[in-house]
Scaffold this motif. Structure first.
Motif, PDB file in Angstrom:
ATOM      1  N   MET A 129      22.370  75.835 -62.116  1.00  0.00           N
ATOM      2  CA  MET A 129      21.149  75.695 -61.318  1.00  0.00           C
ATOM      3  C   MET A 129      21.224  76.577 -60.074  1.00  0.00           C
ATOM      4  O   MET A 129      20.250  77.227 -59.695  1.00  0.00           O
ATOM      5  CB  MET A 129      20.964  74.232 -60.905  1.00  0.00           C
ATOM      6  CG  MET A 129      20.878  73.264 -62.064  1.00  0.00           C
ATOM      7  SD  MET A 129      19.287  73.285 -62.894  1.00  0.00           S
ATOM      8  CE  MET A 129      18.359  72.212 -61.821  1.00  0.00           C
ATOM      9  N   LEU A 172      15.541  72.610 -56.258  1.00  0.00           N
ATOM     10  CA  LEU A 172      14.148  73.047 -56.363  1.00  0.00           C
ATOM     11  C   LEU A 172      13.642  73.708 -55.083  1.00  0.00           C
ATOM     12  O   LEU A 172      12.695  74.488 -55.117  1.00  0.00           O
ATOM     13  CB  LEU A 172      13.264  71.863 -56.738  1.00  0.00           C
ATOM     14  CG  LEU A 172      13.525  71.253 -58.122  1.00  0.00           C
ATOM     15  CD1 LEU A 172      12.634  70.041 -58.359  1.00  0.00           C
ATOM     16  CD2 LEU A 172      13.331  72.290 -59.221  1.00  0.00           C
ATOM     17  N   LEU A 200      18.208  79.523 -60.061  1.00  0.00           N
ATOM     18  CA  LEU A 200      16.966  79.150 -59.379  1.00  0.00           C
ATOM     19  C   LEU A 200      16.719  79.886 -58.062  1.00  0.00           C
ATOM     20  O   LEU A 200      15.569  80.236 -57.776  1.00  0.00           O
ATOM     21  CB  LEU A 200      16.938  77.637 -59.145  1.00  0.00           C
ATOM     22  CG  LEU A 200      16.801  76.767 -60.407  1.00  0.00           C
ATOM     23  CD1 LEU A 200      16.788  75.299 -60.038  1.00  0.00           C
ATOM     24  CD2 LEU A 200      15.540  77.133 -61.180  1.00  0.00           C
TER      25      LEU A 200
END
Length: 510
Positions: A235, A205, A239
């Motif tokens: 991911m 993230l 991302l």
């Protein structure tokens, strides 16, 4: 070239230590046999496996014969799709390119998809020297990184670790890299996986830069492909704002139709699955979907030199499935660390020395890290004749010869420590060319056989450290032939000693 790990001893020295580790051997034996048995079932489902294997080898060979064409086509396709292509002749140049690209983003942390190419060039270490932290996100690679360890298997880098060891690594080291392991973490696989998921989620993230390798690159469209089992790779690929992919030039395939062959061969040979759970493909950049900037670093690092070797070039067919490791009796007992390279096992024994141009003692020892049983060739989904390449490289170690090194045809000198072997082979060759001398030697050996030592002295001591001297028969084959067939019988093929008529001519036995 940064292919081997710094300070690693030759294979025999490293293997002498690792083979005494009973826990390591137990971990390896259980894991490799489990994977091997599952693979056999997955392959048996396809009636045309042999034809697929042949097709995979032929596609690879055709691509390698025209590699320059397909790489230029790939570059044009990636550029047209919005990506940027960089060419790296060696590890140093590749590391400089990636470091510069990360610095230009202003970031000091990156997340990584499992990548053999970045391990090969020592990218993590190069980034660390530049003040950039690289976080591995593949579960096994995370275990290796947290444990200050090296991968020991192509598919399962932490295959040498059991659940208890992994739990201890997570408890002690996870907090240094980010979110710590939960209190009271046990060695249950589900709890270990959850601890890794929570730890990695923060990295995903927050990361603005991702670094990947690729299993394949499709020249006609500029598409890169990564296959994996966890989803962590996806991911990393979707991302971050910037994606940098470091890929060996041999990973290109001409078309999507060619890719289809390998997407059947790879999962069955590696994870024993019909399909990988996650097959991610990306082509350049797309507005508001995925990274805004995509960079492809095409890595040579000895591959062009390998391509110039008519015998050794088949090594570049490798699709990194690890099937050869799981069937190799040497790997099962010695483990991956003994090979001193990101590429362990049979494929590492032929790939590492060629990428490294046989420049170290480790390189010279790796072609001997095999019993030449041939199981690796039978398992290889792209039919790399690993035993053939091993023998070819052994000849280069002992005899030297002409080879391509950094693009130049060079006369390679024999490796040190093989003078006695060369002398013995020359003496044997001369003896076999002179049957009278051979017969005299056989007779002498038969008469002196009771005096034959169990261990040889001098240079022969290394050979008999791991095997017994063969027993000498009381009678040679030629003597047995004459005794049982009579002096007038036709000599066995290859015997040109004096015949019954004293002419020294061999009778026609056709």
């Amino acid at each position: 070239m940064s292919v081997t790990y710094l300070g690693m001893p030759p294979f025999p020295e490293a293997a002498e230590t690792s083979t005494r580790d009973e826990r390591l051997r137990g971990n390896l034996r259980h894991a490799t046999r489990t994977i091997r048995n599952k693979r056999a079932g997955a392959v048996a489902e396809l009636a045309d496996w042999s034809a697929l294997r042949t097709a995979g080898a032929q596609v690879k060979d055709r691509t390698l014969r025209h590699l320059d064409h397909y790489l230029e086509q790939l570059e044009a396709s990636v550029t047209a799709a919005g990506g940027t292509v960089h060419w790296a002749v060696d590890a140093r140049e590749a590391n400089q390119i990636v470091t510069r690209l990360v610095r230009e983003t202003g970031e000091r942390e990156v997340v990584k998809v499992k990548s053999m190419a970045t391990q090969e060039i020592g990218l993590n270490e190069a980034l660390a020297r530049a003040g950039i932290s690289a976080y591995e996100t593949d579960l096994a690679e995370l275990i290796v990184q947290l444990g200050d360890d090296h991968p020991s298997h192509i598919l399962v880098p932490a295959i040498h670790r059991n659940r208890g060891e992994i739990r201890d690594i997570f408890r002690k080291r996870m907090g240094r890299w980010g979110r710590p392991a939960p209190e009271g973490l046990s060695d249950r696989p589900a709890e270990l996986a959850e601890a890794a998921r929570l730890h990695l989620r923060e990295k995903f993230l927050n990361a603005k830069v991702g670094i990947s390798g690729a299993n394949f690159m499709v020249a006609e469209s500029g598409t890169l492909v990564v296959v994996e089992s966890e989803g962590n790779g996806r991911m990393c690929l979707t991302l971050p704002e910037t994606l940098i992919s470091v890929v060996g030039i041999e990973k290109v395939v001409p078309t999507w139709r060619d890719l289809e062959v390998f997407l059947q061969l790879l999962p069955r040979s590696s994870t024993a699955e019909r399909m990988n759970p996650y097959t991610s493909t990306w082509t350049g950049t797309t507005d508001s979907d995925g990274p805004r900037d995509f960079h492809l670093v095409l890595l040579d690092n000895g591959r062009t030199d390998t391509l110039a070797d008519r015998v050794g070039r088949q090594t570049l067919r490798c699709i990194r499935c690890s099937a050869c490791l799981n069937v190799c009796p040497v790997y099962e007992r010695a483990g991956g660390h003994a090979y001193g390279s990101p590429y362990p096992g049979p494929i590492g024994a032929i790939l590492t020395p060629q990428l490294d141009s046989m420049e170290t003692g480790l390189d010279a020892s790796l072609p001997y890290a095999s019993s030449l049983c041939g199981a690796c060739y039978e398992m290889c989904p792209v039919a790399i004749d690993i035993p053939e390449v091993l023998v070819h490289l052994r000849e280069r170690v002992v005899q030297g010869g002409t080879a391509t090194v950094r693009g130049q045809r060079t006369t390679v000198r024999p490796a040190k420590g093989h003078a006695a072997e060369r002398a013995a082979m020359r003496a044997a060759s001369w003896t076999f060319d002179h049957p009278r001398v051979l017969r005299t030697g056989e007779g002498f050996a038969a008469r002196a056989r009771r005096l034959m030592p169990r261990r040889l002295p001098g240079p022969g001591r290394a050979w008999t450290d791991t095997r017994d001297v063969p027993q000498v028969p009381a009678e040679s084959f030629r003597d047995w032939w004459r005794r049982t067939r009579g002096p007038s019988a036709s000599a066995p093929a290859g015997d040109s000693t004096t015949g019954a008529d004293g002419t020294g001519q061999r009778e026609d036995t056709r």
